[in-house]
Scaffold this active site. Structure first.
Site, PDB file in Angstrom:
ATOM      1  N   LYS A   1     -25.562 -20.787  -2.062  1.00 25.93           N
ATOM      2  CA  LYS A   1     -24.659 -20.735  -3.224  1.00 25.93           C
ATOM      3  C   LYS A   1     -23.536 -19.740  -2.968  1.00 25.93           C
ATOM      4  CE  LYS A   1     -26.820 -23.491  -6.231  1.00 25.93           C
ATOM      5  NZ  LYS A   1     -26.262 -24.585  -7.037  1.00 25.93           N
TER       6      LYS A   1
ATOM      7  N   GLU B   1     -30.526 -18.567 -10.579  1.00 26.92           N
ATOM      8  CA  GLU B   1     -30.577 -19.851  -9.883  1.00 26.92           C
ATOM      9  C   GLU B   1     -32.017 -20.263  -9.618  1.00 26.92           C
ATOM     10  OE1 GLU B   1     -27.366 -21.316  -8.921  1.00 26.92           O
ATOM     11  OE2 GLU B   1     -28.708 -23.034  -8.815  1.00 26.92           O
TER      12      GLU B   1
ATOM     13  N   ASP C   1     -26.804 -21.051 -13.590  1.00 23.95           N
ATOM     14  CA  ASP C   1     -26.125 -22.185 -12.972  1.00 23.95           C
ATOM     15  C   ASP C   1     -26.800 -23.507 -13.327  1.00 23.95           C
ATOM     16  OD1 ASP C   1     -24.256 -23.339 -11.229  1.00 23.95           O
ATOM     17  OD2 ASP C   1     -25.686 -23.299  -9.578  1.00 23.95           O
ATOM     18  N   ASP C   2     -28.115 -23.505 -13.414  1.00 20.20           N
ATOM     19  CA  ASP C   2     -28.848 -24.756 -13.659  1.00 20.20           C
ATOM     20  C   ASP C   2     -28.707 -25.213 -15.105  1.00 20.20           C
ATOM     21  OD1 ASP C   2     -30.047 -24.934 -10.964  1.00 20.20           O
ATOM     22  OD2 ASP C   2     -30.898 -23.019 -11.587  1.00 20.20           O
TER      23      ASP C   2
ATOM     24  N   ASN D   1     -22.346 -32.168  -9.091  1.00 14.55           N
ATOM     25  CA  ASN D   1     -23.107 -30.989  -8.676  1.00 14.55           C
ATOM     26  C   ASN D   1     -22.403 -29.739  -9.195  1.00 14.55           C
ATOM     27  OD1 ASN D   1     -23.912 -28.694  -6.824  1.00 14.55           O
ATOM     28  ND2 ASN D   1     -25.256 -30.313  -6.057  1.00 14.55           N
TER      29      ASN D   1
HETATM   30  O1  LIG Z   1     -28.267 -26.619  -5.793  1.00 14.75           O
HETATM   31  C1  LIG Z   1     -27.813 -27.720  -6.192  1.00 14.75           C
HETATM   32  O2  LIG Z   1     -27.435 -28.606  -5.450  1.00 14.75           O
HETATM   33  C2  LIG Z   1     -27.675 -27.934  -7.671  1.00 14.75           C
HETATM   34  C3  LIG Z   1     -28.623 -27.090  -8.390  1.00 14.75           C
HETATM   35  O3  LIG Z   1     -28.315 -26.011  -8.852  1.00 14.75           O
HETATM   36  C4  LIG Z   1     -30.031 -27.510  -8.431  1.00 14.75           C
HETATM   37  O4  LIG Z   1     -30.364 -28.662  -8.126  1.00 14.75           O
HETATM   38  O5  LIG Z   1     -30.858 -26.653  -8.789  1.00 14.75           O
HETATM   39 MG   LIG Z   2     -29.956 -24.676  -8.965  1.00 19.18          MG
END
Ligand SMILES: O=C([O-])CC(=O)C(=O)O
Ligand SMILES: [Mg+2]
Length: 568
Positions: free
Chosen positions: A187, A259, A282-283, A468
């Site tokens: 990330k 995350e 983020d999620d 995404n």
């Molecule tokens: O990481 C990714 O592609 C998107 C996200 O935050 C997840 O799926 O948890």
């Molecule tokens: Mg995530």
């Protein structure tokens, strides 16, 4: 008077200020070649080789950075296995950071799936076996009581953003414990490549409280604590010590991105810290913002307003309820209706079936707002036939749940069904792009969390979009950082969504795309950052004053530049 922002915002490594690379600590040419922040490999000029004790340590040829990029890309393309490409990219990041970012930025469409989703998922599963040098900061139960000291062991001082996981819900792959570290690392690479945040300002953190994954516990190469997850007070206290230490060490404006925490902790932590820290999940929030943008863009293709549509989710965890809430908020703002009424256009199905009022008592708190009056329905297919959604969104973390029946039912109800299969990585996607287009006879507007290649169906080529959160968090974070914002608010997420939706061009729409391609992501991030910062100034939450006149320009001028500097 405003200070020059490039330096004051990121205060990148010393070389960006045009001084010798070892002003701080590097002592000799040999060490310079092993310092990833300053190494240029064969790109060191004759003059630099003389001045910095590099004579003889490199073969005689001098090649420019562009040629290095070309060479590396050629090498990467030789690997057939994605994980080998991932490892080659990690080696590059550890040996020559600028080259890593230049390569990633210039070939973002090709390399995003390598350093990020889906390959990063497999990398986490095998992390103990593949990682040569530890990346990021590990905070385990062993560090309890000493977290501030641990933070001070990190070599960089001017940290602006932390991505932290506890590894309990890595993508749709479940509990990977300490090996979730691949996620914060990935990330943050995107924070730099896509959002222009200086790498020295980024800190990946994994909090290790154990894992309930038997495979990990029995894997002789597992790198984490070999114990079941600590929960309750023991967990809460460790995370709290971390949160306090972070603010104490880096100040009020440090951005902490949560995350891949499991649902229960994700919601609780966000609520607990959103009024004392600059936190962003983020999620829940990043995913919500990216999906809202896609749906708003899709209205251009399907017609109607957001409030005219009916949404059905499979999955009522962080992503599902986060997206649902942000869509409801946008409907409520746009139509001046109460949030509760706006929510009635949105239905969620979890593992026990449609979320309805008769289930309310037994529901987790984040699901309760979605318990509408309705007969219980057990299966997704029956819910589709009954609710007749125009938009179907998969956030269950379980692959292949949008079956042929489900997709065909969507196609029977809608001329242009919007189908978003958001679970990651590719193996967990609710359906593939090919399935979505084939089963709807090419009528679906489809996007997915993990990337899919274009699909040819009856002579037409369909290009799926990638819904995404990578579209949002880098620009969102840049906007917060460059404005010195101290709290995240939902209005900033709405602003980010609108900014992203506005970047979809007619040319993109003509291909059926509801997201712009990643090729222009830095420009897109600058626009998102500008809108987020503008909202922060408007809300009085920005501390970097005065507000710059042209925020897009300002965002671009703050961005990290991966081109080599000349060393004097
Ligand atoms: O990481 C990714 O592609 C998107 C996200 O935050 C997840 O799926 O948890
Ligand atoms: Mg995530």
């Amino acid at each position: 008077m405003e200070t020059p922002l490039k330096d004051s915002v990121f205060d990148c490594y010393v070389d960006d200020q045009g001084v010798t690379p070892w002003t701080l600590s590097v002592a000799s040419g040999y060490n310079l070649l092993r310092d990833p922040h300053h190494n240029k490999g064969l790109a060191f000029t004759e003059k630099e080789r003389d001045a910095h004790y590099l004579r003889g340590l490199l073969p005689p040829t001098v090649i420019p950075q562009d040629l290095q990029v070309k060479k590396l890309l050629n090498n990467l393309r030789q690997y057939q296995v994605p994980l080998q490409k991932y490892m080659a990219m990690m080696d590059l990041q550890e040996s020559n950071e600028k080259l890593f970012y230049k390569l990633l930025i210039e070939h973002v469409e090709e390399l995003l799936p390598v350093v990020y989703t889906p390959t990063v998922g497999e990398a986490c599963q095998k992390y103990g076996s593949i990682v040569k040098r530890p990346q990021g900061l590990y905070i385990s139960l062993k560090e309890k009581g000493k977290i501030l000291e641990v933070l001070r062991n990190w070599p960089e001082r001017n940290i602006q953003v932390i991505v932290v996981t506890d590894g309990e819900r890595i993508l749709g792959l479940g509990d990977l414990g300490c090996q979730g570290m691949g996620i914060p690392v990935g990330k943050l690479s995107l924070y730099t490549a896509l959002g222009g945040v200086c790498p020295s300002a980024c800190l990946p953190v994994t909090i290790d409280v154990g894992t309930n994954n038997e495979r990990m516990l029995n894997d002789e190469f597992y790198i984490g604590l070999r114990q079941k997850r600590a929960t309750g007070q023991e967990y809460t206290e460790l995370v709290h010590e971390f949160m306090v230490a972070v603010k104490q060490n880096y100040g009020e404006k440090i951005l902490i991105q949560f995350e891949d925490f499991a649902n229960h902790n994700a919601f609780d932590l966000l609520e607990k810290y959103s009024n004392t820290h600059l936190v962003f999940n983020d999620d829940i929030q990043g995913t919500a913002s990216v999906v809202l943008a896609g749906v708003v863009a899709a209205l251009k293709l399907v017609g109607g307003t957001l409030a005219d549509h009916t949404f059905l989710f499979l999955g009522a965890g962080e992503a599902g309820t986060g997206i649902a809430e942000l869509i409801a908020l946008e409907i409520s703002k746009k139509t001046s209706t109460a949030l509760e009424d706006a929510r009635k256009k949105i239905w969620l199905v979890d593992s026990k079936g449609l979320i309805v009022s008769s289930r309310k008592e037994s529901l987790q708190h984040f699901k309760k707002p979605w318990a509408h009056e309705h007969e219980p329905i057990k299966d997704l297919i029956d819910a589709v036939k009954d609710i007749k959604p125009t938009v179907l969104i998969g956030t269950s973390g379980v692959g292949r749940t949008f079956t042929k029946d489900v997709v065909e039912a969507m196609a029977a109800i809608n001329e242009k069904p919007i189908i978003l299969a958001l679970s990651n990585p590719t193996s967990q996607s609710e359906c593939t792009a090919e399935e979505a287009y084939t089963w709807t006879e090419g009528r679906a507007i489809f996007a997915s969390g993990s990337p899919f290649d274009p699909v040819e169906y009856e002579g037409n080529v369909f290009v799926p979009g990638q819904a995404n959160n990578a579209y949002i968090f880098p620009g969102f974070g840049l906007g917060l950082i460059m404005s010195g914002t101290i709290r995240v608010r939902d209005d900033m997420l709405l602003a980010a969504s609108e900014a992203l939706a506005a970047q979809v061009t007619q040319e993109n729409f003509d291909k059926g795309l509801i997201y712009p391609p990643f090729t222009n992501i830095r420009k897109i991030s600058a626009n998102i950052a500008a809108k987020v910062a503008a909202k922060a100034y408007e809300l009085g939450l920005a501390t970097r004053l005065p507000q710059p006149e042209d925020l897009v320009n300002h965002a671009e001028s703050c961005m990290y530049n991966p081109s080599y500097q000349n060393y004097r």
